[in-house]
Design an enzyme around this catalytic site. Structure first.
Site, PDB file in Angstrom:
ATOM      1  N   LYS A 161       0.865  -1.195   0.000  1.00  0.00           N
ATOM      2  CA  LYS A 161       0.000   0.000   0.000  1.00  0.00           C
ATOM      3  C   LYS A 161       0.886   1.224   0.000  1.00  0.00           C
ATOM      4  O   LYS A 161       2.031   1.173   0.445  1.00  0.00           O
ATOM      5  CB  LYS A 161      -0.877   0.017   1.250  1.00  0.00           C
ATOM      6  CG  LYS A 161      -2.102   0.897   1.122  1.00  0.00           C
ATOM      7  CD  LYS A 161      -3.238   0.151   0.471  1.00  0.00           C
ATOM      8  CE  LYS A 161      -4.413   1.032   0.171  1.00  0.00           C
ATOM      9  NZ  LYS A 161      -5.584   0.228  -0.245  1.00  0.00           N
TER      10      LYS A 161
ATOM     11  N   ASP B 173      -6.985   4.337  -4.511  1.00  0.00           N
ATOM     12  CA  ASP B 173      -7.662   4.206  -3.209  1.00  0.00           C
ATOM     13  C   ASP B 173      -8.284   5.596  -2.981  1.00  0.00           C
ATOM     14  O   ASP B 173      -8.513   6.326  -3.962  1.00  0.00           O
ATOM     15  CB  ASP B 173      -6.664   3.804  -2.105  1.00  0.00           C
ATOM     16  CG  ASP B 173      -7.366   3.360  -0.813  1.00  0.00           C
ATOM     17  OD1 ASP B 173      -7.817   2.206  -0.749  1.00  0.00           O
ATOM     18  OD2 ASP B 173      -7.484   4.172   0.124  1.00  0.00           O
TER      19      ASP B 173
HETATM   20  P1  NDP Z   1     -12.958   7.937  -2.970  1.00  0.00           P
HETATM   21  O1  NDP Z   1     -11.879   8.907  -2.799  1.00  0.00           O
HETATM   22  O2  NDP Z   1     -13.542   7.688  -4.308  1.00  0.00           O
HETATM   23  O3  NDP Z   1     -14.182   8.303  -1.999  1.00  0.00           O
HETATM   24  C1  NDP Z   1     -14.000   8.381  -0.621  1.00  0.00           C
HETATM   25  C2  NDP Z   1     -15.325   8.753   0.019  1.00  0.00           C
HETATM   26  O4  NDP Z   1     -15.210   8.582   1.419  1.00  0.00           O
HETATM   27  C3  NDP Z   1     -15.691  10.200  -0.213  1.00  0.00           C
HETATM   28  O5  NDP Z   1     -17.078  10.322  -0.222  1.00  0.00           O
HETATM   29  C4  NDP Z   1     -15.065  10.883   1.001  1.00  0.00           C
HETATM   30  O6  NDP Z   1     -15.650  12.120   1.340  1.00  0.00           O
HETATM   31  C5  NDP Z   1     -15.334   9.846   2.068  1.00  0.00           C
HETATM   32  N1  NDP Z   1     -14.308  10.006   3.109  1.00  0.00           N
HETATM   33  C6  NDP Z   1     -12.965   9.912   2.958  1.00  0.00           C
HETATM   34  N2  NDP Z   1     -12.337  10.180   4.110  1.00  0.00           N
HETATM   35  C7  NDP Z   1     -13.306  10.439   4.989  1.00  0.00           C
HETATM   36  C8  NDP Z   1     -13.289  10.792   6.350  1.00  0.00           C
HETATM   37  N3  NDP Z   1     -12.131  10.918   7.028  1.00  0.00           N
HETATM   38  N4  NDP Z   1     -14.483  10.967   6.953  1.00  0.00           N
HETATM   39  C9  NDP Z   1     -15.642  10.820   6.268  1.00  0.00           C
HETATM   40  N5  NDP Z   1     -15.726  10.520   4.978  1.00  0.00           N
HETATM   41  C10 NDP Z   1     -14.562  10.324   4.344  1.00  0.00           C
HETATM   42  O7  NDP Z   1     -12.419   6.568  -2.337  1.00  0.00           O
HETATM   43  P2  NDP Z   1     -12.933   5.078  -2.557  1.00  0.00           P
HETATM   44  O8  NDP Z   1     -14.394   5.048  -2.767  1.00  0.00           O
HETATM   45  O9  NDP Z   1     -12.040   4.443  -3.543  1.00  0.00           O
HETATM   46  O10 NDP Z   1     -12.567   4.440  -1.139  1.00  0.00           O
HETATM   47  C11 NDP Z   1     -13.490   4.369  -0.067  1.00  0.00           C
HETATM   48  C12 NDP Z   1     -13.056   3.271   0.903  1.00  0.00           C
HETATM   49  O11 NDP Z   1     -13.029   2.017   0.213  1.00  0.00           O
HETATM   50  C13 NDP Z   1     -11.655   3.442   1.497  1.00  0.00           C
HETATM   51  O12 NDP Z   1     -11.655   2.905   2.806  1.00  0.00           O
HETATM   52  C14 NDP Z   1     -10.794   2.557   0.596  1.00  0.00           C
HETATM   53  O13 NDP Z   1      -9.619   2.139   1.251  1.00  0.00           O
HETATM   54  C15 NDP Z   1     -11.746   1.405   0.361  1.00  0.00           C
HETATM   55  N6  NDP Z   1     -11.478   0.573  -0.807  1.00  0.00           N
HETATM   56  C16 NDP Z   1     -11.349   1.098  -2.052  1.00  0.00           C
HETATM   57  C17 NDP Z   1     -11.125   0.289  -3.141  1.00  0.00           C
HETATM   58  C18 NDP Z   1     -11.051   0.810  -4.530  1.00  0.00           C
HETATM   59  O14 NDP Z   1     -10.924  -0.004  -5.455  1.00  0.00           O
HETATM   60  N7  NDP Z   1     -11.163   2.114  -4.763  1.00  0.00           N
HETATM   61  C19 NDP Z   1     -10.955  -1.167  -2.975  1.00  0.00           C
HETATM   62  C20 NDP Z   1     -11.196  -1.642  -1.636  1.00  0.00           C
HETATM   63  C21 NDP Z   1     -11.425  -0.784  -0.602  1.00  0.00           C
HETATM   64  P3  NDP Z   1     -14.836  13.491   1.084  1.00  0.00           P
HETATM   65  O15 NDP Z   1     -14.988  13.762  -0.373  1.00  0.00           O
HETATM   66  O16 NDP Z   1     -15.489  14.483   1.956  1.00  0.00           O
HETATM   67  O17 NDP Z   1     -13.407  13.223   1.484  1.00  0.00           O
HETATM   68  O1  2IT Z   2      -8.049  -1.449  -0.678  1.00  0.00           O
HETATM   69  C1  2IT Z   2      -7.973  -1.965  -1.816  1.00  0.00           C
HETATM   70  O2  2IT Z   2      -8.106  -3.174  -1.973  1.00  0.00           O
HETATM   71  C2  2IT Z   2      -7.736  -1.089  -2.965  1.00  0.00           C
HETATM   72  N1  2IT Z   2      -7.660   0.123  -2.782  1.00  0.00           N
HETATM   73  C3  2IT Z   2      -7.560  -1.672  -4.340  1.00  0.00           C
HETATM   74  C4  2IT Z   2      -6.139  -2.079  -4.564  1.00  0.00           C
HETATM   75  C5  2IT Z   2      -5.795  -2.525  -5.964  1.00  0.00           C
HETATM   76  O3  2IT Z   2      -4.618  -2.837  -6.161  1.00  0.00           O
HETATM   77  O4  2IT Z   2      -6.662  -2.570  -6.848  1.00  0.00           O
END
Ligand code: NDP
Ligand code: 2IT
Length: 448
Positions: free
Chosen positions: A129, A169
């Site tokens: 990561k 992420d």
């Molecule tokens: P994005 O940046 O697309 O979206 C993040 C969302 O979460 C936004 O709505 C953001 O709001 C909100 N957020 C972030 N930080 C905070 C905080 N401290 N408090 C409240 N809301 C918050 O990210 P993703 O959708 O990609 O990721 C969301 C979660 O999913 C994370 O935990 C990530 O690690 C996990 N994840 C993502 C994967 C991927 O493929 N993208 C895979 C597996 C897990 P704001 O705009 O206000 O910051």
């Molecule tokens: O938390 C996660 O699994 C991710 N942000 C996706 C990682 C990846 O390599 O696609």
């Protein structure tokens, strides 16, 4: 040889002594260690070889300076990280996070979770990561580009298609991956397998954008079917409004559920008629706006400041898709009181360990992050396969494989539960199933 209790206690003490301030990392590791007790009882070789001592220590931690110039000409400096945690079953694989809260504890907790998550997918990917404390909010396109170019100028020394393959992420989506890829290519020539989540025009995979959210709902579907239940007409709360939240919303609606909330770090919208997907996509994906604007456009919706988990309504399913520790013990109690039967985690570690204890004490079916959100990295691994064979698979082909992978994660977690007589504890099942493959690979490869 130490008994299991003493061994685990010693390991926890070492972790705290080495990094007393890394609370998120400790929380993620301790939850796994607690699940592994029955495995260690049955397999004394894991204690004898101290395989867990190696598993909790990253193979490599890279920290670097990221200087860049903002639009006013000021020189800015951020801190960049890449934790190459474990390569026992394949190249390091995991996302990059851009958020002001990023520090070594956060990157290590995410990297550690990634090891077992990637193992659960059944695909040959190790855990890593990275990220930076850079805040993308309010930055211009050119500022994002300059930051990404500077970040990659350093990171490119350490990554490679068979070495370490980053992805997105929080704060890293298609735009950022494009800039990162462009800089890598400029310095090293074209190597598509260097990043995943790329655009479709230059080596990306169909269904990667949807994969984490869709995968979450495929996994949830398995949870619900396991109880002879269905998603039809279920009332669902989703937190977040980013990549994971949007595609979880889309698939949940396709399966007949009614999603009534989405949120960001300022507040949430509640729409009792069901959230309108296209409006959320327009605000977040096209305009890069705030979720508050949803309530200005949809008359049945109301905007509230604060946490969506404090909204007191009756509902059936909670899908946290924002960030770590967004649900604390008190909010978990409200979740139980609201009639929720299933919690499935789209975000990484969104529930505190005390919140998880509340779910379990109240028989809420709990789908832990490393199982429930593994669809994103699974399709990333499929993108790596397509890059290696220089072909692109159809959306249906990738989506079918994603469905099979998510169902298999549920099945192997259940099988681990049965083997160790752990009832409905899918958290323990996922930790055990993920761990056993990595541990066997580590032991086979000797002390390295
Ligand atoms: P994005 O940046 O697309 O979206 C993040 C969302 O979460 C936004 O709505 C953001 O709001 C909100 N957020 C972030 N930080 C905070 C905080 N401290 N408090 C409240 N809301 C918050 O990210 P993703 O959708 O990609 O990721 C969301 C979660 O999913 C994370 O935990 C990530 O690690 C996990 N994840 C993502 C994967 C991927 O493929 N993208 C895979 C597996 C897990 P704001 O705009 O206000 O910051
Ligand atoms: O938390 C996660 O699994 C991710 N942000 C996706 C990682 C990846 O390599 O696609």
């Amino acid at each position: 040889m130490a008994d299991v209790e003493t061994y685990l206690k010693g390991l926890k003490e070492t972790i705290i002594r080495r990094d007393p301030n890394q609370t998120e990392f400790q929380e993620a590791v301790f939850a796994v260690l607690d699940s592994l007790k029955p495995v260690l009882e049955k397999h004394p070789e894991y204690v004898k070889t101290n395989v867990l001592g190696s598993l909790v220590e990253p193979e490599r931690v890279i920290q670097f300076r990221v200087p860049w110039q903002d639009d006013e000409g000021n020189y800015q400096v951020n801190r960049g990280f890449r934790v190459q945690f474990n390569s026992a079953i394949g190249p390091y694989k995991g996302g990059l996070r851009l958020h002001p809260s990023v520090n070594l504890s956060i990157v290590k907790f995410l990297g550690f979770e990634q090891i077992l998550k990637n193992s659960l997918t059944g695909l040959p990917i190790g855990g890593g990561k990275g990220g930076s404390d850079f805040n993308p909010k309010g930055k211009s396109d050119l500022e994002i580009m300059r930051f990404c170019q500077s970040f990659m100028t350093e990171l490119q020394k350490y990554i490679g298609p068979d070495m370490d393959v980053p992805a997105g992420d929080i704060g890293v989506g298609g735009r950022e991956i494009g800039y990162l890829y462009g800089q890598y290519k400029r310095l090293n020539g074209s190597q598509r397998g260097i990043l995943t989540g790329k655009g479709l025009e230059y080596g990306g995979s169909l269904a990667r954008t949807e994969a984490t959210g869709f995968g979450l709902i495929y996994y949830l579907d398995a949870l619900v079917k396991g109880k002879n239940d269905s998603l039809k007409d279920k009332i669902v709360k989703i937190s977040g409004a980013g990549n994971v939240a949007i595609y979880a919303l889309k698939k949940a609606q396709e399966d007949g559920a009614k999603v009534v909330t989405v949120s960001d770090s300022n507040g949430y919208v509640y729409d009792p008629n069901g959230i309108d997907l296209e409006t959320v996509k327009q605000i977040k994906e096209v305009e890069r706006g705030r979720i508050k604007e949803y309530a200005d456009r949809i008359s049945t919706a109301k905007y509230f400041e604060g946490s969506v988990w404090d909204l007191d309504i009756k509902y059936d399913i909670a899908l946290p898709c924002a960030t770590q520790n967004e649900i604390d013990e008190e909010q978990a109690q409200l979740i139980v009181k609201s009639g929720v039967k299933y919690v499935a985690e789209g975000a990484n570690m969104p529930s505190t360990s005390k919140a998880i204890a509340v779910y379990k004490a109240n028989k809420v079916i709990y789908g832990p992050a490393k199982a429930a959100n593994a669809g994103g990295v699974a399709v990333s691994a499929l993108e790596m396969s397509q890059n290696s064979e220089r072909l692109s698979w159809t959306f249906e082909d990738v989506d079918d494989q994603l469905q099979a992978i998510m169902k298999n994660i549920y099945d192997i977690s259940e099988a681990a539960n049965k083997e160790y007589d752990l009832g409905d504890d899918l958290q323990a099942g996922a930790n055990i199933a993920g761990f056993e493959k990595v541990a066997k690979a580590m032991l086979a490869q000797g002390i390295v």
